[in-house]
Each structure stands twice: as C-alpha cells, then as structure tokens.
Design an enzyme around this catalytic site. Structure first.
Site: not given
Lengths: 321, 320
Positions: A125, A58
């Site tokens: 998540h 990322e």
C-alpha cells in the site's frame, strides 16, 4: 479557510464532472462511500449516475475505461492504491498506451494512483509506480507536489486526449494545505523551480519536493543556496528546465522516493550527463529508497525512504566534491 | 464463410511462398460457421464487435472489407493499421470494430466499456456488443474480470467461446476442470448455451436468439461452440499434437462442407452454382491481393514516431 491536497483532488473531479457530461468516475468504493480516502466524497450525490462502484477488477476497470473513451467518454478511474494498478497493468500499457498509435483513435482516460509511502502501510500500500508506466510509450505520467498542481493537473489530465497516469501522493493528502487554490500557472510537461539557488540543484517530484525544500533550508544555515526543481510530470520530462538549472549550479542531485533500479532519477542523470555533461562541476548524485520492499514499521519505513536528513547529507557530499 | 476460407487459403499460400507476409498467419479454418453466425447478427455502425484471432469470417459478416485484411497482412500504409500492427491485430474502433491486442480476454471489458458509455450518454438504444474467445482464453484473469463486470453492469454483450479443443497445443484437460465451459455461465449469473459449431444452421439460430435477448435487456449471453480447429495455431504449426482419432470425431467436421451440403440438399444452390460462386470469390481475392501488392509499404522517414495524440507532449527524440 484552507484546502488540502486531497480536497483539491476532490474539487477537481467535481469541476470535471460539472464541466463535461462525458466525464464519469469508476472505482472501488467511490460512490456512496466516497472512496477509501474520501477523494470522491459526496460526488455520487452531486452527480447521480456518474460515479460508480467497481468490482475488485483493476484489469476490467481499465479495459472498460478504454472502451468508453473510444465512444467519446472521458472516464476517471480510481485505483484504491497505486500498488493495485499492477493488476490493470496489461490494459494500461498494452491496450490504452497503444490504441492511438495503432488505430489513430485517441484514448482520453485518467487513472488516479494513490501513490507513495505513509508509515504503517507496508509493502503493498506504499508503492510508487511512475517509472514503470513512464517506460511505456503512449502514456503521460503526472506527479503533482502542490495543492494547485493536484487541482489543475487533474483537470488538465481529464481534458488531454491521451491516457494519463495521475500519481497523487498519499503522504500529502492531509498534511499539505493551501489557503486557496491559486491560478493555473504551468501546463503539463513544464517543470517548476520550487526554490531558486546557485550552489546545487535537486531535481525531484511529488512528496520528495517537500523533503528537498526542507533539506535546502537546512543547507541554507551553512550558507548554501540549493535550487529545487519540481518536475510536475515525469513524462514528458522537462529536460530544458533541468539543464538550465544545472547550468546555473553545476551540481545535480536526482531525488525520488521510488525504488533505485532504473527509474526517474536514473533518467534525470542520463539526460543531464548526455546532454549537459559540460555543465557539471562534480559527478551527479542519485538518492532513492532502499532496494527492498517497503517496510511496515515506522522505524524501518523512515530509513527506507529519503528524508530531510539523508537528503541534506547527500547535498553536503555533493558540495564537497 | 466461403470468402473467408478462400481469403485465408490465399494468405496461407502467400505465407508459405515467403517474402510478402512478414510475421505469422493465423487462420480460422473450421470456425467459419460459428464466427460468421455471430458477425451477421451485428450491425456495423450500431453494434460493437471485438473479434479475436480466428474470426475472419465474423469480420467479413460484420462488414469489414477484405482489403482491410490484406492490407494489414501485407503491412500496407493504406490499411487501417498502416504497417504499425499486422495480421489479425486490426480494426476500426470508431466503426465499432475493436482492434485486438495479443493478450487474451482483454477485449471483453473494452467492448463492455463502449456499451457502458453509450448507456450513460443515452445512446445505447438497441445496440449490443459481442466478443470472441477460445477455450484457452477463458483461463485468463482478464476474461473473468471482464465477464463478471459485464454481468454486474447487465450489459448487452454476447460472449462467443469457440471451444476448438486446443489452445495452441494444450488440450482441454489442461485448460479447465469443469464439465463444460458453458457451466460457468451460471457462476456469472448470465445465460449460456452450447452449440454444434460445425453446423451453420445451429450457429445462426443460437446467435440470433442470443442477440435478441441481449437487445431486449437480458444481459450478457454466453455461447459455447464445440468444434475442432482444422489448421495449426498459425501456419507455422502443423498441429501434429492433435491425434488422428480426434479428427474422426463429429466435432472435426468441416463446417464449410456441412453448409454446402445443406444448401445443396435443400436445393438452394446447385453444384454448378457453388462452383461458380467459388470462382467468383477466388477472383475477388486474387484481385484484392494484386491491388494491395502494388500499394506503398510504410516509409520509416515519413513515420512521425509519435505515440501520443497530443503532439506538444511528445518528448524530443534523444538520439546520439
């Protein structure tokens, strides 16, 4: 014929790619596979060499977008889940957010963050990252709650000459549908009155707009008319629309799904109490998630986040004051 | 190299005199050969350069005028950073000179991204990118992610690692466990080599080869230079943690001295010519500092205090 919130995001990316050859997509599993949520389904087929699978990096994904933007590209980065953007945090807040101010070179990148909770997703998540990024100067943070906004605000984000954190809510991906994508109504930075009312105002954004609307329906049965303000973007925050609503109702509930410490709801309360204290007939209220990581089991998860019933209960307390 | 050394000595003395330079001064003493040898391979306007803290020499070689350095150190409003950022945190991204942030390793993916965009737009041609790091910076996640991504995308980028043996005060033994940093190149699937970074001729040869390979499409090239930092981390640091024995090591040779001796021994420059060159460079540096000293400092009342380029999205100032 209807279109979901998720399909609107896919359509907006299709349109962005079609309109502007400098747009490209970079993210994990987004090419042939079409993304973990299928938000880029078939795009790599329709736009060969414009949609790329990224390594699980990322930090490097955001860094590469910044370098590409300097060269005139308009990259869209998909984080597989908003939670993982914490690995790209440094590039977002220190490199992308400071670039224009330091060097006078704009940084037109859009980072899509599949945000918020769904049952069974657990602590890593389910997160809502908007407050973290809104804290830093140099970023625009958008939080669409409707199919139209998912579409138009994503297209607008790609066209903006500044870094945009696009917080799309996973809970709305499949549940939220519209007959068609309506016309573009408001620009980024303007809030929307999602429901007019006169007894109290709920200021909220993203998936909580829909919980707030259901709670307002419930209160309607008791004879109360609740106004719901959908912020649409949390930064910039449309303080004028918030204050105008509180001026009409005299009561404020700031509602958000994110963790309670600081954050968007605290900012709403701070702005209303400093700029509109005289408009308030009762102390303003805040409703957020609980101050724990986001739980896995649906029983715990439903109690962790605000729901229609906890919002309705909060409104009743607010109206009694 | 000489201009870099003289300029940095001047900046160091301004720092020690106090008053003119706010914040730190970070010098590349001992690293000029390694840094400049990379800089001269790059073509301003066509290649992308992401220098780091000890790359004054490389920046000059790339084509940055020294007035940009002085203006940034003095915080002059006329400089590229306009007083908004200082010292080594400077650049002109539109000219391919990236402005480093303090977070080590994070520029690698940015330079890679510039190359990636050019390749997409069909404008890459034979342009390359280059970025620098030290031994300490190779321990960051950003460095690993960026280099791995550049390797996956097979981008034409040179990664220059100045192994000056100390990351601030931390020695190599506390930084990495492999035999030599260049061993890592194989793990990324890229080419790498080690060079004696005190020797300008060796550095030039290594970077010339790396640049040619990158331009020819061989993907990322890693060059590890062995040397010793001949200054503190910054001018506030006396580097007392470096033992005297280390300073006797061949890696502690002063690259500028080595280069001057080489030039003299080969009859390229006489001692008198070197002295003359030295004086000319000093005059240039003094004149630049003197010019910039007269330039205006930033005015907080003229500053627009806007972090976004889209003015319509800037929130009103919420002041009491």
């Amino acid at each position: 014929m209807s279109i979901t919130y998720l399909e609107a995001i896919r359509e907006a990316q299709y349109e962005a790619l079609r309109e502007d050859p400098s747009v490209f997509l970079y993210g994990q599993d987004i090419a042939t596979f079409g993304g973990a949520f299928k938000a880029t389904k078939n795009l790599s087929k329709e736009f060969p060499n414009r949609v790329f699978d990224a390594p699980i990096s990322e930090d490097a994904m955001v860094g590469m977008a910044i370098g590409a933007a300097v060269e005139g590209a308009r990259p869209i980065i998909e984080m597989q889940f908003a939670d993982f953007s914490s690995i790209g945090f440094n590039q977002i807040v220190n490199q992308a957010a400071t670039l224009y101010w330091r060097t006078n070179v704009p940084c037109p990148i859009t980072i899509r963050l599949p945000s918020g909770g769904t049952a069974g997703s657990g602590p890593f998540h389910s997160q809502s990252m908007e407050a973290i990024y809104a804290h830093y100067p140099g970023l625009v943070i958008v939080t669409p709650a409707t199919v139209e906004d998912a579409y138009w605000m994503l297209l607008d984000s790609v066209k903006l000459n500044d870094p945009v954190i696009f917080c799309e809510h996973k809970f709305l991906y499949y549940h939220l549908k519209a007959d068609q994508i309506g016309d573009r109504e408001l620009p980024i930075g303007k809030a929307r009155i999602a429901r007019p009312g006169r007894h109290a105002t709920i200021v909220t954004y993203s998936a909580m707009v829909h919980e707030a609307l259901r709670a307002a329906e419930e209160l309607q049965l008791d004879g109360y008319q609740i106004e719901v303000v959908d912020l649409r973007s949390v930064k910039p925050m449309d303080t004028d629309t918030i204050l105008a609503s509180v001026a009409r109702t005299g009561r404020l509930l700031a509602l958000g799904e994110a963790f309670p410490w600081g954050g968007v709801t605290a900012e709403i309360i701070a702005r209303v109490t400093t700029d509109g204290f005289h408009l308030l007939d009762a102390p303003p209220m805040r409703l957020n998630s609980k101050d724990t990581p986001i739980p896995y089991h649906p029983n715990l998860w439903k109690s962790h986040r605000p729901t229609t019933s906890t919002i309705a209960a909060a409104l009743r307390r607010l109206l009694r004051n | 190299m000489l201009l870099s050394r003289v300029l940095e000595e001047k900046l160091g003395s301004l720092y020690r005199a106090g008053g003119r330079i706010v914040g730190g001064v970070y010098l590349g003493k001992g690293q000029e050969a390694f840094s400049a040898a990379l800089g001269v391979q790059l073509r301003k306007g066509r290649d992308i350069y992401g220098p780091l803290i000890r790359d004054q020499a490389g920046r000059i070689a790339f084509g940055e005028p020294i007035i940009d350095t002085v203006r940034t150190y003095l915080g002059a409003v006329t400089g590229p950073m306009r007083g908004r950022d200082g010292n080594i945190h400077r650049g002109r991204p539109k000219e391919g000179h990236m402005a480093m942030i303090s977070h080590l390793g994070s520029l690698l993916s940015v330079v890679a991204g510039g190359l990636f965009a050019r390749r997409l737009a069909g404008t890459l041609a034979d342009s390359i990118g280059a970025t620098s790091i030290g031994d300490g910076g190779t321990s960051t996640g950003a460095f690993h992610e960026g280099l791995n991504m550049a390797a996956v995308e097979k981008l034409p980028i040179i990664v220059s690692i100045a192994n000056n043996q100390y990351a601030y005060s931390t020695p190599n033994t506390r930084q990495y466990a492999c035999e030599n940093l260049v061993d890592r190149a194989a793990g990324y699937g890229i080419e790498g080599m080690t060079v004696d970074a005190t020797d300008l001729a060796s550095c030039l040869k290594a970077f010339r080869m790396a640049a040619a390979k990158a331009r020819a499409g061989s993907g990322p090239q890693m060059i590890v230079g062995t040397l010793l930092r001949l200054a503190g981390h910054g001018e506030h640091d006396d580097a007392s943690y470096i033992p005297d024995t280390k300073r006797q090591d061949p890696s502690a040779r002063d690259c500028l001295q080595v280069a001057e001796d080489f030039a003299r021994d080969h009859g390229w420059l006489s001692s008198a010519e070197l002295r003359e060159l030295n004086e000319e460079v000093r005059r240039n540096v003094d004149q630049t500092v003197s010019k910039v000293s007269k330039e205006p400092a930033p005015d907080p009342f003229k500053e627009n205090w806007q972090a976004l380029s889209c003015a319509e999205l800037v929130e009103g100032q919420h002041e009491a």
